[in-house]
Design a protein around this motif. Structure first.
Motif, short mmCIF file in Angstrom:
data_model
loop_
_atom_site.label_atom_id
_atom_site.label_comp_id
_atom_site.label_asym_id
_atom_site.label_seq_id
_atom_site.Cartn_x
_atom_site.Cartn_y
_atom_site.Cartn_z
N VAL A 61 1.33 -1.11 0.15
CA VAL A 61 -0.17 -0.13 -0.13
C VAL A 61 1.04 1.23 0.26
CG1 VAL A 61 -2.07 1.17 0.88
CG2 VAL A 61 -1.55 -1.24 1.29
N GLY A 62 1.19 2.39 -0.86
CA GLY A 62 1.60 3.87 -1.20
C GLY A 62 0.89 4.19 -0.21
N LEU A 63 1.70 5.63 -0.17
CA LEU A 63 1.77 6.45 0.79
C LEU A 63 1.10 7.76 0.45
CD1 LEU A 63 5.70 6.20 2.95
CD2 LEU A 63 3.97 4.68 2.99
N LYS A 64 0.28 8.46 1.10
CA LYS A 64 0.01 9.85 1.18
C LYS A 64 0.53 11.06 2.19
CE LYS A 64 -4.15 10.74 1.81
NZ LYS A 64 -5.34 10.88 1.89
N ASN A 65 1.85 12.02 0.99
CA ASN A 65 1.80 12.51 2.36
C ASN A 65 3.33 12.05 3.74
OD1 ASN A 65 0.89 15.68 1.55
ND2 ASN A 65 -1.09 14.76 2.62
N ASN A 66 3.50 11.55 3.35
CA ASN A 66 4.57 10.18 3.74
C ASN A 66 3.96 9.38 5.10
OD1 ASN A 66 6.72 10.83 2.42
ND2 ASN A 66 7.19 12.25 4.16
N HIS A 67 2.89 9.53 4.73
CA HIS A 67 2.33 8.42 5.69
C HIS A 67 1.08 7.15 5.18
CE1 HIS A 67 -1.65 10.18 5.03
NE2 HIS A 67 -0.78 10.87 5.70
N LEU A 68 0.66 6.35 5.38
CA LEU A 68 -0.25 5.79 5.01
C LEU A 68 -1.32 5.82 4.08
CD1 LEU A 68 -1.22 1.69 4.57
CD2 LEU A 68 -2.37 2.28 6.53
N ASP A 69 -1.77 5.25 3.06
CA ASP A 69 -2.61 5.74 2.03
C ASP A 69 -3.98 5.04 2.52
OD1 ASP A 69 -4.25 7.26 0.54
OD2 ASP A 69 -3.24 6.97 -0.86
N VAL A 70 -4.79 5.41 3.50
CA VAL A 70 -6.14 4.66 3.79
C VAL A 70 -7.15 4.27 2.53
CG1 VAL A 70 -7.62 4.90 5.93
CG2 VAL A 70 -5.59 5.54 6.08
N ASP A 71 -6.66 5.56 1.66
CA ASP A 71 -7.81 5.69 0.58
C ASP A 71 -7.41 4.34 -0.28
OD1 ASP A 71 -9.12 7.95 2.25
OD2 ASP A 71 -8.42 9.03 0.67
N LEU A 72 -6.80 4.16 -0.32
CA LEU A 72 -6.15 2.67 -1.22
C LEU A 72 -7.18 1.41 -1.27
CD1 LEU A 72 -2.71 3.97 -2.17
CD2 LEU A 72 -4.84 4.07 -2.72
N LEU A 73 -7.13 1.55 0.24
CA LEU A 73 -7.43 0.32 1.19
C LEU A 73 -8.75 0.07 0.54
CD1 LEU A 73 -6.40 0.87 4.71
CD2 LEU A 73 -5.31 -0.37 2.92
N PRO A 74 -10.12 0.52 -0.07
CA PRO A 74 -10.63 -0.18 -0.65
C PRO A 74 -10.53 -1.06 -1.86
CG PRO A 74 -11.63 1.94 0.62
CD PRO A 74 -9.92 1.65 1.03
N GLN A 75 -9.64 -0.17 -2.26
CA GLN A 75 -9.66 -0.87 -3.97
C GLN A 75 -9.10 -1.96 -3.74
OE1 GLN A 75 -7.62 3.03 -5.57
NE2 GLN A 75 -8.51 4.40 -4.43
N ILE A 76 -8.23 -2.51 -3.14
CA ILE A 76 -7.30 -3.62 -2.81
C ILE A 76 -8.52 -5.00 -3.00
CG2 ILE A 76 -5.01 -5.20 -1.81
CD1 ILE A 76 -4.12 -2.43 -1.30
#
Length: 493
Positions: A242-257
């Motif tokens: 899972v990639g990062l956003k602003n150097n923290h976990l990009d939570v918005d990517l989770l539902p896409q996995i």
């Protein structure tokens, strides 16, 4: 120093006795069981012990003396020679006496996991040294050793803490830790939910073995901590990044996995290695997602004790009741790396499962340092020490920041994160592994940032520790890195 009595030596009475004794002594000298300078038992004692004639023993010893393996000292006995024949250093087919040692039979195979670890770059198996800038090493010169040694003396003779103890850990330490975590991180737990481990890596290994079945799917932030990746790979886990956003976990990517995840590993308060902090709103979204998907969250807070914020956001573990969160922390950054002590905070219903696996993996962690830490916390030394280090480390980080601004930018950028023990430099268009090797040879610790990135196109940079540096070391480091960057003329992809 006397040699063993050779009572474990096996003699076959249907074969020549002198030849067997000769080969047995040769083998023990070569493989180190009989060290140079060691005194052999007397010929009388050897003959009685092996139940062979003294004449056989004497003739064998004389032969070995003539060949240079043994030597006599008048009135003292027979000793293994300190200057063995040249061929004695080669226990293989070149050794004229080594027909019993030599074997063409290959060793049995090892696991796929061990072969995978051997294939990884050398950097990934290295633990931080005491070099300046080694990541995660505290300022040991500023540690209150006088107080620590006083507490050590108070506990060293206590019989109860010199036994094995309970695998869950020393109760007074768990009691103080539960109180401390509630005040500083909002972690809500009873002492019997805390398990003392042999450092952060063991905590991760326990989590992997308790939660995962072979081939389970898990999620990890990327870039991320390679030690966690290796722990999960030991269970042959399928790791989804899972990639990062602003150097923290990009939570918005989770539902896409679209995978059935068993756990998610994250470092929300100091994203390792990029340093970002997961905001409160994003933390709530992450907990919602975990509840909906019945997914465990491993919240690794081992690197977050010292931060610019002083009082970081509340831990995921304490934000709601009955969260599926396992909290990992460590004493190594705050106190001494040599302690090798960390801890797990787990939900009450699963404590026994974690303790059982801990018991099998390593048994109880050593009680003596746990007792010292408990008193260190009880008497207020822990809080005073961490507050003092907070100010000290922040000044060091700010000095290093000024140096990089003045001497390295714009070719190199310091990635500003939440932690003040670490500094991460971005080194675009340079091979960070080459830079790392050069810096190590010059006496500066570091870790290549690219090893934390699982993407095919990796980011280039250096993970550094500012805590164990002084001002001159920081200046020398920046000067030498500037020299390396200017001398690196190789083409980059």
């Amino acid at each position: 120093m006397n040699a063993p009595d050779l009572s474990d030596l096996s003699i076959n009475r249907n074969k020549p006795l002198q030849k067997q004794l000769y080969k047995a002594l040769i083998e023990r000298i070569i493989n180190g069981r009989l060290l140079a300078g060691v005194k052999l038992p007397s010929s009388r004692r050897m003959s009685e012990c092996l139940d062979i004639s003294r004449n056989t023993v004497t003739q064998t010893i004389e032969q070995l003396k003539n060949e240079g393996f043994l030597t006599s000292r008048v009135g003292k006995g027979v000793f293994v020679s300190k200057n063995l024949p040249s061929f004695a250093n080669y226990p293989d087919e070149r050794h004229p006496h080594n027909d019993t040692l030599n074997s063409a039979t290959p060793l049995p195979s090892l696991s796929v996991y061990s072969q995978m670890l051997n294939s990884y770059p050398r950097f990934m198996s290295q633990w931080p040294t005491l070099l300046p800038f080694s990541p995660g090493v505290p300022d040991l010169k500023a540690f209150p050793f006088s107080i620590w040694n006083k507490l050590y003396r108070q506990h060293q003779d206590r019989i109860p803490i010199n036994g094995y103890g309970n695998p869950i850990g020393y109760l007074p330490l768990r009691e103080w830790l539960a109180e401390y975590l509630l005040i500083t991180r909002g972690v809500r737990c009873a002492p019997d939910q805390i398990i003392i481990t042999n450092g952060r890596q063991e905590a991760l290994n326990i989590c992997a073995k308790v939660i995962l079945e072979q081939n389970d799917s898990i999620l990890m932030e990327n870039p991320g901590f390679w030690g966690a990746k290796l722990a999960f790979e030991s269970m042959n886990a399928k790791i989804n990044l899972v990639g990062l956003k602003n150097n923290h976990l990009d939570v918005d990517l989770l539902p896409q996995i679209n995978v059935s995840e068993k756990l998610l590993y994250t470092t929300p308060t100091y994203q390792y290695p990029m340093g970002g902090i997961l905001p409160p709103l994003e933390r709530n979204k992450l907990l919602d997602w975990a509840d909906k998907n019945q997914c465990w969250i491993i919240e690794d807070e081992s690197n977050s004790i010292f931060s610019f914020n002083g009082n970081p956001y509340a831990a995921l573990q304490g934000m709601r009741n009955n969260t599926p969160v396992i909290f990992i922390g460590s004493f190594n950054r705050a106190l001494l790396p040599s302690l090798r002590l960390g801890y797990l905070v787990v939900p009450k219903p699963v404590v026994s499962s974690f303790v059982s696996v801990k018991s099998v993996i390593s048994g109880p962690s050593t009680l003596l340092p746990q007792a010292i830490i408990a008193d260190f916390m009880n008497e207020g030394h822990f809080v005073r020490h961490t507050r003092r280090m907070q100010k000290k480390y922040q000044k060091k980080w700010e000095h290093f920041h000024r140096l990089t601004q003045n001497r390295l930018e714009p070719n190199v950028n310091l990635i500003t994160g939440s932690g003040i023990m670490f500094a991460v430099l971005s080194t675009p268009h340079h091979d960070d592994k080459w830079l790392s090797e050069k810096l190590h040879k010059k006496g500066f610790g570091n870790a290549p940032l690219s090893l934390s990135d699982a993407n095919e196109k990796k980011i280039s940079g250096l993970i550094l520790g500012c805590a164990n540096t002084n001002s001159s070391q920081r200046e020398n480091f920046v000067d030498y890195l500037a020299h390396l960057l200017n001398s690196d003329k190789r083409p980059t992809s």
